[in-house]
Design a protein around this motif. Structure first.
Motif, short mmCIF file in Angstrom:
data_model
loop_
_atom_site.label_atom_id
_atom_site.label_comp_id
_atom_site.label_asym_id
_atom_site.label_seq_id
_atom_site.Cartn_x
_atom_site.Cartn_y
_atom_site.Cartn_z
N ASP A 213 -5.61 -1.56 1.57
CA ASP A 213 -4.24 -1.28 1.16
C ASP A 213 -3.65 -0.36 2.22
O ASP A 213 -4.04 0.81 2.32
CB ASP A 213 -4.22 -0.63 -0.23
CG ASP A 213 -2.81 -0.37 -0.73
OD1 ASP A 213 -1.84 -0.72 -0.02
OD2 ASP A 213 -2.67 0.19 -1.83
N PRO B 295 -4.41 -2.17 -6.22
CA PRO B 295 -3.86 -3.31 -5.46
C PRO B 295 -4.51 -3.40 -4.09
O PRO B 295 -4.76 -2.38 -3.44
CB PRO B 295 -2.37 -2.99 -5.37
CG PRO B 295 -2.11 -2.03 -6.49
CD PRO B 295 -3.36 -1.24 -6.67
N ARG B 296 -4.77 -4.64 -3.63
CA ARG B 296 -5.48 -4.82 -2.37
C ARG B 296 -5.30 -6.23 -1.83
O ARG B 296 -4.91 -7.16 -2.57
CB ARG B 296 -6.96 -4.52 -2.55
CG ARG B 296 -7.66 -5.46 -3.52
CD ARG B 296 -9.05 -4.96 -3.86
NE ARG B 296 -9.00 -3.72 -4.63
CZ ARG B 296 -10.02 -2.89 -4.76
NH1 ARG B 296 -11.17 -3.15 -4.18
NH2 ARG B 296 -9.91 -1.80 -5.48
N ILE B 297 -5.62 -6.39 -0.55
CA ILE B 297 -5.66 -7.69 0.11
C ILE B 297 -6.96 -7.78 0.91
O ILE B 297 -7.67 -6.79 1.07
CB ILE B 297 -4.44 -7.91 1.04
CG1 ILE B 297 -4.40 -6.84 2.13
CG2 ILE B 297 -3.15 -7.92 0.24
CD1 ILE B 297 -3.36 -7.08 3.19
N GLY C 285 -5.30 -10.27 -6.69
CA GLY C 285 -4.98 -9.63 -5.42
C GLY C 285 -3.90 -10.38 -4.65
O GLY C 285 -3.19 -11.24 -5.18
N GLN D 107 5.51 -4.69 2.28
CA GLN D 107 4.54 -5.51 1.58
C GLN D 107 4.35 -4.97 0.17
O GLN D 107 4.27 -3.76 -0.02
CB GLN D 107 3.19 -5.50 2.32
CG GLN D 107 3.27 -6.08 3.73
CD GLN D 107 1.93 -6.02 4.44
OE1 GLN D 107 0.93 -5.60 3.86
NE2 GLN D 107 1.91 -6.44 5.70
N ASN E 265 -2.32 -6.39 -8.25
CA ASN E 265 -3.62 -5.99 -8.80
C ASN E 265 -3.84 -6.49 -10.22
O ASN E 265 -4.69 -5.96 -10.93
CB ASN E 265 -3.76 -4.47 -8.78
CG ASN E 265 -2.88 -3.78 -9.79
OD1 ASN E 265 -1.80 -4.27 -10.13
ND2 ASN E 265 -3.30 -2.65 -10.30
N TYR F 224 1.83 -5.22 -3.00
CA TYR F 224 0.46 -5.63 -3.33
C TYR F 224 0.33 -5.92 -4.82
O TYR F 224 1.03 -5.36 -5.64
CB TYR F 224 -0.52 -4.54 -2.90
CG TYR F 224 -0.59 -4.34 -1.41
CD1 TYR F 224 0.27 -3.47 -0.77
CD2 TYR F 224 -1.51 -5.03 -0.64
CE1 TYR F 224 0.22 -3.27 0.60
CE2 TYR F 224 -1.58 -4.85 0.73
CZ TYR F 224 -0.71 -3.97 1.34
OH TYR F 224 -0.77 -3.79 2.69
N CYS G 274 -0.59 -10.23 -1.61
CA CYS G 274 0.63 -9.46 -1.39
C CYS G 274 1.79 -10.41 -1.10
O CYS G 274 1.60 -11.57 -0.72
CB CYS G 274 0.47 -8.47 -0.24
SG CYS G 274 0.36 -9.23 1.38
#
Length: 598
Positions: free
Chosen positions: A452, A430-432, A389, A400, A404, A402, A391
């Motif tokens: 996201d 994809p994530r934060i 994870g 941004q 994954n 992201y 970004c």
């Protein structure tokens, strides 16, 4: 002589067997062989053609022998081709059988290895516990604890939301660390930036605020908090001449970095770069004074983990909202920061909001000096520091990007290379601001939540498991109390469970109540059975209540509109009319079923 020839001519003649040649059908074939005056009369092919015109026998004997040899040779070549094809298929089947046999042997070995690691589950989630301690028949009895194994294949997790007498204030970006059977949380941001230290006992499910002593840190969020876990020789101050060492027993927490309250004068949130040690026995903070020349720049929302006898810090965000792309290592024996050089770094542009997981079986031996007298520790292929994870923030385009994919940092190899394993299965989006928890009992990494901002619904509540040995992603089904989508929450792994605290969602901050996820499949089955039994009892109760309501509604209620009109005489006053109405509305005039209910 005539008799001798006659005797020799009467000898047995060879039989013409046309069925063995398989050149033409023999059914309906007419062959006439006649014997006159003791001599055999041989039949020619011409006579056979005359008797059987549809078969077409060769007239010349030489032609027939050559044709027969040629057909035999053709048959032999066809048989050779068939034999070669059969040999190839047999060879291919043999190789496939060997591969299948090797796969079965591997699976048997993994099963035996998992069976050796069978343990008792010491902690049991009481999901439907009666707080009033009533021994009523509606209360469901908990099942007895049993020895359970941790299966290789799993596909779900059971969530339970625990209730507490006292819960801390709502917040996000609170960092948590576990030691033995307790979880410690510091800081976070809610209505303001906080600096309290909270203890949560897993078995009793109780929160407690710890009174802090010593060098108490400033209020912060987006920092890191880890438990050291094993005894080391700690140096609290870096000096070139006189080094002061203190022997610690591993019952300490280490904290670094974070961000303070918003500074209205500078119009920014100031980051921190201090490192502090908290002793769990004396409940006191101690400030470390490392070397000044290599100390990393202040930061927040970075990736961190404890490896060996030190702390690793990767990436993060500056006060001006730009991203770092460096990695630093704090050696607690020397109280010294060192930049960590890596090879094939896939995050050259920087990374923030990522999660690091240390997956070494013996992490305390990674940075140890190799002893020539004993064998050095050799890490396995799947061991290392996993990064998922995060970004990268482009300041020019104000966008941004992201991440994954799973990346692996191998600190046990020269030049500290990064490896991106080839994974199988459906990987997470994809994530934060998610959580990554290492469940050591099953050798898996659990990914939960996150956000996201490019999506219409930015917050996640999906659950993924990454099998480290198999390099496989598995999206897990959720049973029980499905948690709400969230980000910036805290997570701590304990045995076969992961405990989640707080966070933020689309509607604001979430309660700081504990959501427990169970990943042991045998425990999940038992919890599902308990939940079904509980739902059945509640359904029976609700059905009884509905029947009672319907029976009451079906009865004829007393209504003021059903009262017979008062036949007042002509000479009745208003006061007498009121008294007569009151008598009609008295309890003695109510229907019997209403008297019973009242």
């Amino acid at each position: 002589m005539t008799e001798r020839h006659r005797f020799s001519s009467q000898q047995k003649l060879p039989i013409l067997d046309l069925t063995q040649t398989n050149r033409f059908p023999t059914e309906g074939l007419k062959v006439n062989i006649t014997v006159q005056s003791g001599d055999a009369q041989f039949v020619s092919f011409r006579s056979l053609n005359e008797l059987n015109p549809k078969f077409g026998f060769p007239i010349n004997s030489m032609d027939s022998s050559q044709q027969l040899n040629q057909t035999i040779q053709n048959d032999l070549t066809q048989n050779k081709k068939m034999l070669l094809m059969l040999g190839k298929t047999l060879y291919k089947q043999k190789n496939e059988y060997q591969e299948y046999q090797e796969n079965i042997i591997k699976k048997i070995r993994t099963v035996t290895r998992m069976q050796k690691q069978v343990k008792k589950v010491p902690h049991r989630i009481e999901s439907f516990k009666n707080n009033n301690n009533d021994k009523s028949p509606n209360v469901i009895q908990q099942f007895a604890k049993k020895k359970v194994t941790f299966p290789m294949y799993f596909n779900g997790a059971f969530f339970t939301k625990l209730q507490h007498t006292w819960v801390p204030t709502i917040r996000e970006n609170t960092m948590a660390a576990d030691f033995q059977k307790k979880i410690y949380m510091f800081g976070g941001i809610g209505s303001e930036v906080m600096g309290d230290l909270i203890e949560y006992e897993i078995q009793t499910s109780k929160f407690r605020e710890i009174k802090q002593n010593g060098d108490i840190p400033l209020n912060r969020y987006g920092h890191c908090l880890h438990s050291i876990g094993y005894p080391i020789t700690l140096s609290t101050q870096f000096t070139y001449d006189n080094q002061q060492y203190t022997q610690i027993n591993g019952k300490q927490l280490i904290m670094y970095g974070g961000e303070m309250q918003f500074n209205s004068a500078l119009k920014l949130r100031e980051n921190l770069s201090d490192t502090r040690i908290f002793d769990l026995e004396t409940e006191t903070w101690q400030l470390l004074k490392p070397n000044i020349e290599n100390i990393p720049e202040s930061r927040r929302s970075f990736g961190s983990c404890i490896v060996g006898k030190g702390l690793i810090v990767m990436g993060g965000i500056r006060s001006r909202f730009s991203v770092f792309n460096d990695i630093h290592y704090l050696n607690l024996n020397l109280c010294k920061w060192n930049p960590l050089e890596t090879n094939k770094n896939p995050f050259n542009k920087g990374l923030a909001f990522q999660q690091l997981v240390c997956a070494y079986n013996k992490p305390q031996l990674i940075f140890e000096k190799k002893d020539t007298r004993s064998k050095p520790y050799k890490a396995l292929e799947h061991e290392g520091i996993y990064c998922f994870g995060g970004c990268y923030i482009d300041e020019i385009k104000n966008t941004q990007f992201y991440n994954n994919f799973m990346a692996l940092l191998k600190l046990d190899q020269p030049n500290n290379p990064w490896v991106i394993p080839e994974t199988f299965g459906k990987q997470p989006d994809p994530r934060i601001q998610h959580t990554a928890s290492y469940v050591q009992e099953m050798n898996i990494i659990i990914i939960f939540g996150g956000r996201d901002d490019s999506r219409s619904h930015p917050y996640f509540n999906d659950l993924f498991a990454y099998k480290i040995c198999e390099k496989e992603w598995v999206q897990l089904d959720i049973y029980g109390n499905i948690p709400r989508p969230r980000a910036s929450h805290s997570a701590v792994a304990y045995k076969s469970q992961v405990l989640y605290f707080g966070g933020v969602s689309m509607n604001g901050y979430l309660e700081f109540s504990v959501n427990v996820a169970e990943f042991n499949q045998n425990q999940i089955r038992q919890l599902q059975a308990e939940m079904k039994a509980y739902e059945q009892t509640t359904e029976v109760q609700t059905q009884k209540e509905e029947c009672q309501r319907q029976s009451i509604l079906s009865k004829q209620y007393f209504s003021l509109h059903q009262i017979a009109p008062i036949q007042k005489p002509r000479n009745m006053t208003k006061a007498e009319e009121m008294n007569q109405q009151i008598q009609q509305l008295s309890f003695s005039n109510f229907p019997l079923h209403l008297k019973q209910t009242l």
